[in-house]
Structures are given as C-alpha cells and as structure tokens.
Scaffold this motif. Structure first.
Motif, PDB file in Angstrom:
ATOM      1  N   ILE A 245     -31.638   2.128   4.455  1.00 30.80           N
ATOM      2  CA  ILE A 245     -30.459   1.538   3.813  1.00 30.80           C
ATOM      3  C   ILE A 245     -29.886   0.421   4.675  1.00 30.80           C
ATOM      4  CG2 ILE A 245     -28.109   2.020   2.997  1.00 30.80           C
ATOM      5  CD1 ILE A 245     -29.067   4.866   2.350  1.00 30.80           C
ATOM      6  N   GLU A 246     -29.886   0.606   5.972  1.00 34.20           N
ATOM      7  CA  GLU A 246     -29.443  -0.319   7.020  1.00 34.20           C
ATOM      8  C   GLU A 246     -27.932  -0.521   7.015  1.00 34.20           C
ATOM      9  OE1 GLU A 246     -30.852  -4.359   9.235  1.00 34.20           O
ATOM     10  OE2 GLU A 246     -30.722  -4.460   7.058  1.00 34.20           O
ATOM     11  N   ASN A 247     -27.382  -1.102   5.976  1.00 40.33           N
ATOM     12  CA  ASN A 247     -25.953  -1.424   5.954  1.00 40.33           C
ATOM     13  C   ASN A 247     -25.292  -0.691   4.788  1.00 40.33           C
ATOM     14  OD1 ASN A 247     -23.438  -2.516   6.113  1.00 40.33           O
ATOM     15  ND2 ASN A 247     -24.037  -4.593   5.553  1.00 40.33           N
ATOM     16  N   PHE A 248     -24.545   0.365   5.074  1.00 37.67           N
ATOM     17  CA  PHE A 248     -23.896   1.149   4.028  1.00 37.67           C
ATOM     18  C   PHE A 248     -22.718   0.407   3.414  1.00 37.67           C
ATOM     19  CE2 PHE A 248     -26.285   4.255   6.376  1.00 37.67           C
ATOM     20  CZ  PHE A 248     -26.620   5.239   5.459  1.00 37.67           C
ATOM     21  N   GLU A 249     -22.123  -0.479   4.179  1.00 38.67           N
ATOM     22  CA  GLU A 249     -20.924  -1.163   3.707  1.00 38.67           C
ATOM     23  C   GLU A 249     -21.217  -2.166   2.600  1.00 38.67           C
ATOM     24  OE1 GLU A 249     -16.847  -2.901   5.797  1.00 38.67           O
ATOM     25  OE2 GLU A 249     -18.721  -2.829   6.925  1.00 38.67           O
ATOM     26  N   ARG A 250     -22.469  -2.532   2.421  1.00 32.49           N
ATOM     27  CA  ARG A 250     -22.798  -3.461   1.330  1.00 32.49           C
ATOM     28  C   ARG A 250     -22.672  -2.805  -0.041  1.00 32.49           C
ATOM     29  NH1 ARG A 250     -28.672  -3.297   0.034  1.00 32.49           N
ATOM     30  NH2 ARG A 250     -29.662  -1.723   1.361  1.00 32.49           N
ATOM     31  N   PHE A 251     -22.519  -1.482  -0.065  1.00 31.02           N
ATOM     32  CA  PHE A 251     -22.262  -0.778  -1.324  1.00 31.02           C
ATOM     33  C   PHE A 251     -20.759  -0.557  -1.450  1.00 31.02           C
ATOM     34  CE2 PHE A 251     -26.531   0.376   0.044  1.00 31.02           C
ATOM     35  CZ  PHE A 251     -27.258   0.082  -1.094  1.00 31.02           C
ATOM     36  N   ARG A 252     -20.199  -0.999  -2.550  1.00 29.61           N
ATOM     37  CA  ARG A 252     -18.746  -0.947  -2.729  1.00 29.61           C
ATOM     38  C   ARG A 252     -18.226   0.481  -2.809  1.00 29.61           C
ATOM     39  NH1 ARG A 252     -20.382  -4.642  -6.497  1.00 29.61           N
ATOM     40  NH2 ARG A 252     -19.993  -3.141  -8.176  1.00 29.61           N
ATOM     41  N   SER A 253     -19.044   1.401  -3.293  1.00 26.70           N
ATOM     42  CA  SER A 253     -18.611   2.780  -3.484  1.00 26.70           C
ATOM     43  C   SER A 253     -19.809   3.714  -3.362  1.00 26.70           C
ATOM     44  CB  SER A 253     -17.965   2.948  -4.859  1.00 26.70           C
ATOM     45  OG  SER A 253     -18.946   2.758  -5.872  1.00 26.70           O
ATOM     46  N   PRO A 254     -19.567   5.010  -3.169  1.00 23.99           N
ATOM     47  CA  PRO A 254     -20.677   5.966  -3.150  1.00 23.99           C
ATOM     48  C   PRO A 254     -21.458   5.966  -4.459  1.00 23.99           C
ATOM     49  CG  PRO A 254     -18.691   6.983  -2.266  1.00 23.99           C
ATOM     50  CD  PRO A 254     -18.287   5.657  -2.832  1.00 23.99           C
ATOM     51  N   ALA A 255     -20.761   5.761  -5.577  1.00 23.43           N
ATOM     52  CA  ALA A 255     -21.435   5.757  -6.877  1.00 23.43           C
ATOM     53  C   ALA A 255     -22.487   4.657  -6.959  1.00 23.43           C
ATOM     54  CB  ALA A 255     -20.409   5.592  -7.999  1.00 23.43           C
ATOM     55  N   GLN A 256     -22.182   3.501  -6.371  1.00 25.53           N
ATOM     56  CA  GLN A 256     -23.147   2.404  -6.376  1.00 25.53           C
ATOM     57  C   GLN A 256     -24.371   2.758  -5.540  1.00 25.53           C
ATOM     58  OE1 GLN A 256     -21.886  -1.288  -4.566  1.00 25.53           O
ATOM     59  NE2 GLN A 256     -23.097  -2.508  -5.985  1.00 25.53           N
ATOM     60  N   LEU A 257     -24.161   3.443  -4.418  1.00 24.30           N
ATOM     61  CA  LEU A 257     -25.268   3.867  -3.579  1.00 24.30           C
ATOM     62  C   LEU A 257     -26.097   4.942  -4.282  1.00 24.30           C
ATOM     63  CD1 LEU A 257     -26.837   3.832  -0.943  1.00 24.30           C
ATOM     64  CD2 LEU A 257     -25.110   5.332   0.061  1.00 24.30           C
ATOM     65  N   MET A 258     -25.444   5.856  -4.982  1.00 28.65           N
ATOM     66  CA  MET A 258     -26.164   6.880  -5.750  1.00 28.65           C
ATOM     67  C   MET A 258     -27.066   6.240  -6.794  1.00 28.65           C
ATOM     68  SD  MET A 258     -23.039   9.556  -6.433  1.00 28.65           S
ATOM     69  CE  MET A 258     -21.981  10.106  -5.095  1.00 28.65           C
ATOM     70  N   SER A 259     -26.542   5.235  -7.477  1.00 28.97           N
ATOM     71  CA  SER A 259     -27.333   4.531  -8.491  1.00 28.97           C
ATOM     72  C   SER A 259     -28.506   3.797  -7.854  1.00 28.97           C
ATOM     73  CB  SER A 259     -26.441   3.549  -9.252  1.00 28.97           C
ATOM     74  OG  SER A 259     -27.187   2.806 -10.192  1.00 28.97           O
ATOM     75  N   TYR A 260     -28.266   3.170  -6.694  1.00 27.59           N
ATOM     76  CA  TYR A 260     -29.302   2.433  -5.981  1.00 27.59           C
ATOM     77  C   TYR A 260     -30.457   3.346  -5.585  1.00 27.59           C
ATOM     78  CZ  TYR A 260     -31.450  -0.010  -1.995  1.00 27.59           C
ATOM     79  OH  TYR A 260     -32.341  -0.578  -1.117  1.00 27.59           O
ATOM     80  N   LEU A 261     -30.133   4.603  -5.245  1.00 25.57           N
ATOM     81  CA  LEU A 261     -31.144   5.563  -4.807  1.00 25.57           C
ATOM     82  C   LEU A 261     -31.787   6.329  -5.960  1.00 25.57           C
ATOM     83  CD1 LEU A 261     -29.321   6.999  -1.671  1.00 25.57           C
ATOM     84  CD2 LEU A 261     -31.141   5.297  -1.727  1.00 25.57           C
ATOM     85  N   GLY A 262     -31.391   6.040  -7.191  1.00 29.38           N
ATOM     86  CA  GLY A 262     -32.002   6.698  -8.340  1.00 29.38           C
ATOM     87  C   GLY A 262     -31.567   8.132  -8.528  1.00 29.38           C
TER      88      GLY A 262
END
Length: 375
Positions: A245-262
């Motif tokens: 992932i490298e930079n977690f802050e590039r995701f505005r919210s946890p929901a966006q990261l969840m979507s990114y990870l499928g």
C-alpha cells in the motif's frame, strides 16, 4: 504566451516503445514512431518533444517491465502516469490490436481524462516489495517440496503412525529420518527430496532475517512497528501491508481503502432493485490474503498476552487504544454473525474488511505525526 499540452501515449514492450501524440483539441492522435526501450532513447525523445511553451503529459500501461520508464521520464521534470490496464475503456467490436493503435488509444484517452493512474512506489518500497514477494515464492517452493515427499511415500505405501495426527511436526520429521528403502535408487531419490526441503527452509530463514533487518531501518519502519500493535498483525503481515500500500494517507477514508482492496460486495442495482453479491476481489490479492489470515485471530476472546503484549510495549496511547477497541468490536461481530447462521469464511471476510479501518487509523496517525516532525 499560453502553454500548449501534448499528450503522449506509449505502448511498451521489452525492446521497443511505440509512441503516439494527441494535441490539445479534437484532432485525432498521430503516430510518432517506435523507439528503443532504453534510457538514452527515451531521453532523446523527451528532449525533442519538449519544445518551448509545450507541456508534456506522458502515460503508459503498467506491465512486466516495471517502473523504470516512469523514473526515466520524471527525472527529466516531465509528468508521467502509469495506467491500470484493467481500467482502460475498451470499445466493443474492436478486433484489431497493434502497438500503434494501442499507443494512439492511450494518447487519446489520456487527453480525455479517461485513464486511471496507479500509485508508483519509491525505489526503496519497490526493493522491499521484491523481498516480501521473494519469500512468498519460496513458500510456494516449500509447499511443492513437501508434496513431492508425500506423493513419493504414497506411491510406496508408506504411511505415518496412526498416533501422528499432523504432518511436518518435529515428530513427523524424526519419523522421516528413520525411513529406509530396499533399492539404492529409491533411497537416493528420497534423500534428495529431504535435502531439497532443508535447503528451501534455510532460504526462508535467510529471507525472513533480511525482512526483519529491513523493517527496522527503512523509511516505513514507524508504520510497520505501529500496526503490529493489532492482534493478528505480526511482522510479516505488517511489512506486506506497508510495502504493497505504501502510503495509507492517500486514501481519504477506510471505506476507500476497503474498496481498493476488493473487500466490498459486488452490486448490481437498478431502480428500486438492489442486488449485492460476493466480494469484488479487485486490487492487491496479497494484501487481501494477509488481512483474511489476520482476521482469524479475532475469533478468540479479547486478551493482551504473549507476542501481542510484547509488540504493544512502547507503542503510543492511540495505538494501544485502537488495538483494544479492535479486539472487542471484531470479536463481538464474529460471534454475532455466527449466531445469525453465517458461514465462518464469510464472517472472517467481514472481519477482515473492518480490520482495514483500524489499520488505516493507526497508519495514518503515524504518517501524519512523521510529517509534522519533518515540518
């Protein structure tokens, strides 16, 4: 004078790069030509296109050639986007595919803003990623080596004692060492299989030692250390999450990261009808697998002991608070979904998705703290 923008599409292969250019406006993109895939040829191309009052926007598809081309271009002060191949729009009925057409299509879509760029890791992160993936490859070799031994014994109708319930324990390895075969050739084969197994295990130990050393001195060390405060997230899982992932802050919210990870459900809704299905499983499969493995830890009741207690020593108050909150919330959710009759695998996938939120909270907190210290 107003600057004009040229959108450059590159179709990249091992030896050649097909180049097309789309100027501002509605004109069709034009094919520039083919250049060699090396730093000198790329630098020469950029210098030739970089005229006065011209801004270059370069793009190419992510692929097996990696990110060297990106670094060559950005080093010259030119913007470059590496495009996610799965997100490139495809025209129905287009049955002709050539390097020239692909380059022209990339330039045209880049001008229209229809392409989705991926996050390009730093050189350091890419090196750590190679290390983690190398260990993963060796683990696959270990599985194959073990299967060869099992199949060899099965062909010779040799089975472990009934009291030995599990394979590859210390007792099982001792039992393997006592086996002998009537024919010298068979004994040679078996000994070689065992030697191969030992060599692979030594390779895994060397790679894991290198990972431990790298995790302590790399730029991402504070984040790797912090997210290990969560239950189920030890060094291997932590370093896998961070380098992928490298930079977690590039995701505005946890929901966006969840979507990114499928880790969100598929959806096909229209009008008043809403249909949701299985997980999309898009994005990085390595991170998704690591999260699911970590999620199994939350089937146990909340407790701070053993390795987790050691990992929490010296952690910030925020990390310790989030870790304890995660244990209570995720364990309660695990029990609640089981009572509803949900399958265990489905429940663990839901726990893994929610675990992303706690990881994001800790990682972003550490990243922001590091930025304030630098400022």
């Amino acid at each position: 004078m107003k600057n004009t923008t040229k959108y450059v599409g590159m179709d990249v292969s091992k030896d050649k790069i097909a180049v097309a250019i789309a100027d501002e406006g509605r004109e069709a993109p034009r094919f520039y030509g083919t250049i060699a895939h090396n730093p000198d040829a790329v630098a020469k191309l950029i210098r030739k296109l970089q005229e006065k009052d011209v801004v270059l926007e370069v793009c190419y598809e992510a692929g097996p050639t990696g990110y060297d081309l990106y670094h060559w271009i950005t080093r010259m002060g030119v913007s470059c986007a590496v495009i996610a191949p799965s997100r490139i729009p495809v025209r129905a009925g287009d049955s002709i595919k050539t390097d020239r057409r692909d380059a022209e299509r990339l330039a045209q879509l880049h001008r229209a803003g229809e392409l989705t760029p991926i996050h390009v890791p730093t050189r350091e992160t890419e090196a750590l990623r190679d290390l983690v993936r190398a260990r993963e490859d060796v683990k696959e070799d270990l599985h194959r080596a073990r299967q060869r031994i099992i199949h060899f014994l099965l062909r010779h109708h040799i089975h472990p004692p009934a009291s030995m319930k599990r394979r590859w324990t210390k007792m099982y390895r001792q039992w393997l060492a006592t086996l002998t075969f009537e024919r010298k050739v068979e004994q040679t084969v078996f000994d070689e299989y065992l030697q191969q197994l030992r060599e692979i295990e030594e390779r895994i130990k060397r790679l894991e030692t290198a990972m431990q050393e790298a995790a302590e001195i790399c730029t991402h060390a504070p984040v790797i250390r912090a997210i290990q405060g969560l239950r189920g997230v030890a060094l291997l899982t932590a370093i896998t999450l961070v380098v992928e992932i490298e930079n977690f802050e590039r995701f505005r919210s946890p929901a966006q990261l969840m979507s990114y990870l499928g880790l969100v459900p598929r959806e096909q809704s229209s009008g008043i009808t809403t249909k949701r299905g299985r997980l999309t499983k898009t994005g990085n499969s390595r991170v998704r697998r690591a999260l699911i493995e970590a999620a199994w830890s939350y089937r146990h009741r909340p407790a701070v002991k053993g390795d987790l207690e050691k990992r929490l020593e010296g952690q910030s108050a925020h990390t310790q608070e989030v870790s304890w909150k995660a244990q209570h919330r995720l364990h309660s959710k695990y029990l609640r979904l089981l009572r509803k009759g949900k399958h265990k695998n489905l429940v663990v996938a839901a726990i893994g998705r929610e675990l992303v939120g706690f990881i994001w909270s800790i990682a972003v907190s550490v990243e922001r703290s590091a930025q304030h210290q630098v400022a």
